[in-house]
Design a protein around this motif. Structure first.
Motif, PDB file in Angstrom:
ATOM      1  N   THR A   2       0.798  -1.196   0.060  1.00 36.56           N
ATOM      2  CA  THR A   2       0.033  -0.041   0.042  1.00 36.56           C
ATOM      3  C   THR A   2       0.876   1.222  -0.009  1.00 36.56           C
ATOM      4  O   THR A   2       1.636   1.374   0.873  1.00 36.56           O
ATOM      5  N   GLN A   3       0.507   2.171  -0.918  1.00 33.78           N
ATOM      6  CA  GLN A   3       1.227   3.487  -0.953  1.00 33.78           C
ATOM      7  C   GLN A   3       0.236   4.579  -0.470  1.00 33.78           C
ATOM      8  O   GLN A   3      -0.783   4.606  -0.914  1.00 33.78           O
ATOM      9  N   LEU A   4       0.755   5.341   0.343  1.00 32.87           N
ATOM     10  CA  LEU A   4      -0.101   6.520   0.925  1.00 32.87           C
ATOM     11  C   LEU A   4       0.744   7.725   0.850  1.00 32.87           C
ATOM     12  O   LEU A   4       2.043   7.857   1.022  1.00 32.87           O
ATOM     13  N   ASP A   5      -0.135   8.760   0.562  1.00 32.24           N
ATOM     14  CA  ASP A   5       0.721  10.116   0.235  1.00 32.24           C
ATOM     15  C   ASP A   5       0.031  11.105   1.293  1.00 32.24           C
ATOM     16  O   ASP A   5      -1.233  11.454   1.260  1.00 32.24           O
ATOM     17  N   ALA A   6       0.680  11.279   2.252  1.00 35.48           N
ATOM     18  CA  ALA A   6       0.382  12.348   3.424  1.00 35.48           C
ATOM     19  C   ALA A   6       0.944  13.689   3.399  1.00 35.48           C
ATOM     20  O   ALA A   6       0.998  14.203   4.307  1.00 35.48           O
ATOM     21  N   ARG A   7       1.326  13.827   1.913  1.00 29.52           N
ATOM     22  CA  ARG A   7       1.927  15.429   1.963  1.00 29.52           C
ATOM     23  C   ARG A   7       0.970  16.194   2.291  1.00 29.52           C
ATOM     24  O   ARG A   7      -0.482  16.204   2.021  1.00 29.52           O
ATOM     25  N   GLY A   8       1.079  17.694   2.967  1.00 26.96           N
ATOM     26  CA  GLY A   8       0.152  18.370   3.309  1.00 26.96           C
ATOM     27  C   GLY A   8      -0.567  18.143   4.489  1.00 26.96           C
ATOM     28  O   GLY A   8      -1.446  18.962   4.878  1.00 26.96           O
ATOM     29  N   LEU A   9      -0.500  17.103   5.045  1.00 30.33           N
ATOM     30  CA  LEU A   9      -1.233  16.578   6.305  1.00 30.33           C
ATOM     31  C   LEU A   9      -0.571  17.018   7.600  1.00 30.33           C
ATOM     32  O   LEU A   9       0.660  16.604   7.436  1.00 30.33           O
ATOM     33  N   SER A  10      -1.041  17.375   8.535  1.00 35.44           N
ATOM     34  CA  SER A  10      -0.416  17.622   9.800  1.00 35.44           C
ATOM     35  C   SER A  10      -0.822  16.659  10.885  1.00 35.44           C
ATOM     36  O   SER A  10      -1.928  15.884  10.607  1.00 35.44           O
ATOM     37  N   CYS A  11      -0.173  16.260  11.828  1.00 34.72           N
ATOM     38  CA  CYS A  11      -0.344  15.266  12.657  1.00 34.72           C
ATOM     39  C   CYS A  11      -1.560  15.490  13.444  1.00 34.72           C
ATOM     40  O   CYS A  11      -1.808  16.735  13.811  1.00 34.72           O
ATOM     41  N   PRO A  12      -2.360  14.750  13.813  1.00 42.20           N
ATOM     42  CA  PRO A  12      -2.222  13.105  13.698  1.00 42.20           C
ATOM     43  C   PRO A  12      -2.898  12.580  12.407  1.00 42.20           C
ATOM     44  O   PRO A  12      -2.742  11.440  12.226  1.00 42.20           O
ATOM     45  N   GLU A  13      -3.145  13.123  11.421  1.00 42.44           N
ATOM     46  CA  GLU A  13      -3.704  12.613  10.165  1.00 42.44           C
ATOM     47  C   GLU A  13      -2.889  11.636   9.511  1.00 42.44           C
ATOM     48  O   GLU A  13      -3.356  10.444   9.496  1.00 42.44           O
ATOM     49  N   PRO A  14      -1.438  11.876   9.475  1.00 37.10           N
ATOM     50  CA  PRO A  14      -0.650  10.703   8.681  1.00 37.10           C
ATOM     51  C   PRO A  14      -0.691   9.475   9.424  1.00 37.10           C
ATOM     52  O   PRO A  14      -0.809   8.364   9.107  1.00 37.10           O
ATOM     53  N   VAL A  15      -0.631   9.482  10.840  1.00 33.79           N
ATOM     54  CA  VAL A  15      -0.690   8.444  11.672  1.00 33.79           C
ATOM     55  C   VAL A  15      -2.177   7.712  11.601  1.00 33.79           C
ATOM     56  O   VAL A  15      -2.140   6.595  11.684  1.00 33.79           O
ATOM     57  N   ILE A  16      -3.189   8.628  11.588  1.00 33.30           N
ATOM     58  CA  ILE A  16      -4.580   7.517  11.296  1.00 33.30           C
ATOM     59  C   ILE A  16      -4.369   7.106   9.969  1.00 33.30           C
ATOM     60  O   ILE A  16      -5.057   5.932   9.962  1.00 33.30           O
ATOM     61  N   LEU A  17      -4.078   7.557   9.046  1.00 35.89           N
ATOM     62  CA  LEU A  17      -3.856   7.053   7.575  1.00 35.89           C
ATOM     63  C   LEU A  17      -3.283   5.548   7.814  1.00 35.89           C
ATOM     64  O   LEU A  17      -3.710   4.769   7.216  1.00 35.89           O
ATOM     65  N   ILE A  18      -1.880   5.548   8.241  1.00 38.28           N
ATOM     66  CA  ILE A  18      -1.313   4.348   8.571  1.00 38.28           C
ATOM     67  C   ILE A  18      -1.882   3.371   9.381  1.00 38.28           C
ATOM     68  O   ILE A  18      -1.998   2.172   9.025  1.00 38.28           O
ATOM     69  N   ARG A  19      -2.555   4.029  10.468  1.00 42.16           N
ATOM     70  CA  ARG A  19      -3.331   3.057  11.255  1.00 42.16           C
ATOM     71  C   ARG A  19      -4.171   2.235  10.440  1.00 42.16           C
ATOM     72  O   ARG A  19      -4.554   1.091  10.709  1.00 42.16           O
ATOM     73  N   LYS A  20      -5.128   3.071   9.738  1.00 39.43           N
ATOM     74  CA  LYS A  20      -6.096   2.429   9.148  1.00 39.43           C
ATOM     75  C   LYS A  20      -5.688   1.493   7.898  1.00 39.43           C
ATOM     76  O   LYS A  20      -5.995   0.343   7.555  1.00 39.43           O
ATOM     77  N   ALA A  21      -4.607   1.831   7.347  1.00 35.73           N
ATOM     78  CA  ALA A  21      -3.873   1.015   6.235  1.00 35.73           C
ATOM     79  C   ALA A  21      -3.500  -0.332   6.995  1.00 35.73           C
ATOM     80  O   ALA A  21      -3.707  -1.473   6.346  1.00 35.73           O
ATOM     81  N   ARG A  28       4.097  -4.850   3.831  1.00 39.73           N
ATOM     82  CA  ARG A  28       4.993  -3.657   3.259  1.00 39.73           C
ATOM     83  C   ARG A  28       3.974  -2.487   3.173  1.00 39.73           C
ATOM     84  O   ARG A  28       3.120  -2.592   2.317  1.00 39.73           O
ATOM     85  N   TYR A  29       4.576  -1.234   3.555  1.00 41.93           N
ATOM     86  CA  TYR A  29       3.614  -0.013   3.297  1.00 41.93           C
ATOM     87  C   TYR A  29       4.969   1.081   2.857  1.00 41.93           C
ATOM     88  O   TYR A  29       5.930   1.011   3.354  1.00 41.93           O
ATOM     89  N   GLU A  30       4.080   1.981   2.016  1.00 38.74           N
ATOM     90  CA  GLU A  30       5.338   3.060   1.511  1.00 38.74           C
ATOM     91  C   GLU A  30       4.349   4.323   1.876  1.00 38.74           C
ATOM     92  O   GLU A  30       3.196   4.540   1.908  1.00 38.74           O
ATOM     93  N   MET A  31       4.851   5.469   2.680  1.00 35.65           N
ATOM     94  CA  MET A  31       4.431   6.627   2.878  1.00 35.65           C
ATOM     95  C   MET A  31       5.207   7.697   2.548  1.00 35.65           C
ATOM     96  O   MET A  31       6.360   7.719   2.753  1.00 35.65           O
ATOM     97  N   VAL A  32       4.558   8.834   2.076  1.00 28.82           N
ATOM     98  CA  VAL A  32       5.288   9.973   1.797  1.00 28.82           C
ATOM     99  C   VAL A  32       4.810  11.363   2.757  1.00 28.82           C
ATOM    100  O   VAL A  32       3.542  11.391   2.787  1.00 28.82           O
ATOM    101  N   VAL A  33       5.620  11.896   3.406  1.00 27.92           N
ATOM    102  CA  VAL A  33       5.195  12.990   4.149  1.00 27.92           C
ATOM    103  C   VAL A  33       6.226  14.099   3.908  1.00 27.92           C
ATOM    104  O   VAL A  33       7.192  13.924   3.318  1.00 27.92           O
ATOM    105  N   ASP A  34       5.791  15.257   4.425  1.00 23.36           N
ATOM    106  CA  ASP A  34       6.357  16.608   3.879  1.00 23.36           C
ATOM    107  C   ASP A  34       7.045  17.175   5.186  1.00 23.36           C
ATOM    108  O   ASP A  34       7.454  18.226   5.180  1.00 23.36           O
TER     109      ASP A  34
END
Length: 68
Positions: A2-21, A28-34
Protein backbone atom coordinates in the motif's frame (compact mmCIF):
# COMPACT_ATOMS: atom_id res chain seq x y z
CA UNK A 1 2.00 -3.06 -0.94
CA UNK A 2 0.00 0.00 0.00
CA UNK A 3 1.29 3.46 -0.93
CA UNK A 4 0.04 6.47 0.98
CA UNK A 5 0.55 10.17 0.28
CA UNK A 6 0.32 12.28 3.44
CA UNK A 7 1.94 15.42 2.06
CA UNK A 8 0.23 18.54 3.33
CA UNK A 9 -1.33 16.73 6.29
CA UNK A 10 -0.42 17.60 9.85
CA UNK A 11 -0.36 15.17 12.74
CA UNK A 12 -2.22 13.17 13.73
CA UNK A 13 -3.66 12.69 10.23
CA UNK A 14 -0.67 10.74 8.77
CA UNK A 15 -0.71 8.40 11.79
CA UNK A 16 -4.44 7.84 11.37
CA UNK A 17 -3.90 7.02 7.68
CA UNK A 18 -1.21 4.44 8.41
CA UNK A 19 -3.21 2.96 11.29
CA UNK A 20 -6.21 2.40 9.01
CA UNK A 21 -4.01 0.96 6.26
CA UNK A 22 -2.26 -1.41 8.68
CA UNK A 23 -5.62 -2.94 9.55
CA UNK A 24 -5.08 -4.87 6.30
CA UNK A 25 -2.02 -6.59 7.83
CA UNK A 26 0.11 -6.26 4.69
CA UNK A 27 3.85 -6.93 4.97
CA UNK A 28 4.90 -3.63 3.35
CA UNK A 29 3.69 -0.03 3.27
CA UNK A 30 5.12 3.15 1.77
CA UNK A 31 4.19 6.64 2.84
CA UNK A 32 5.36 10.09 1.76
CA UNK A 33 5.23 12.93 4.29
CA UNK A 34 6.55 16.47 4.07
CA UNK A 35 7.39 17.38 7.65
CA UNK A 36 9.72 15.94 10.29
CA UNK A 37 7.05 15.66 12.98
CA UNK A 38 4.93 13.38 10.79
CA UNK A 39 8.03 11.38 9.86
CA UNK A 40 8.83 10.77 13.53
CA UNK A 41 5.27 10.00 14.60
CA UNK A 42 4.56 7.58 11.73
CA UNK A 43 7.93 5.88 12.28
CA UNK A 44 7.21 5.47 15.99
CA UNK A 45 3.74 4.07 15.33
CA UNK A 46 4.95 1.60 12.68
CA UNK A 47 7.79 0.36 14.88
CA UNK A 48 5.33 -0.13 17.73
CA UNK A 49 3.29 -2.32 15.34
CA UNK A 50 6.35 -4.47 14.62
CA UNK A 51 7.46 -2.92 11.33
CA UNK A 52 11.01 -1.99 10.41
CA UNK A 53 11.10 1.53 8.97
CA UNK A 54 13.58 3.02 6.52
CA UNK A 55 13.44 6.71 5.70
CA UNK A 56 14.87 8.57 2.73
CA UNK A 57 14.69 12.32 2.21
CA UNK A 58 14.54 14.16 -1.08
CA UNK A 59 13.83 17.87 -1.45
CA UNK A 60 12.12 18.20 1.91
CA UNK A 61 9.91 15.14 1.50
CA UNK A 62 10.37 11.90 3.41
CA UNK A 63 9.64 8.47 2.00
CA UNK A 64 8.97 5.91 4.71
CA UNK A 65 9.12 2.23 3.81
CA UNK A 66 7.69 -0.04 6.48
CA UNK A 67 8.29 -3.78 6.27
CA UNK A 68 7.65 -6.76 8.54
Amino acid sequence: MTQLDARGLSCPEPVILIRKAMAGKEPRYEMVVDNPVSRENVTRYAEHQGYRVTVTEEQGEYKLVMTK
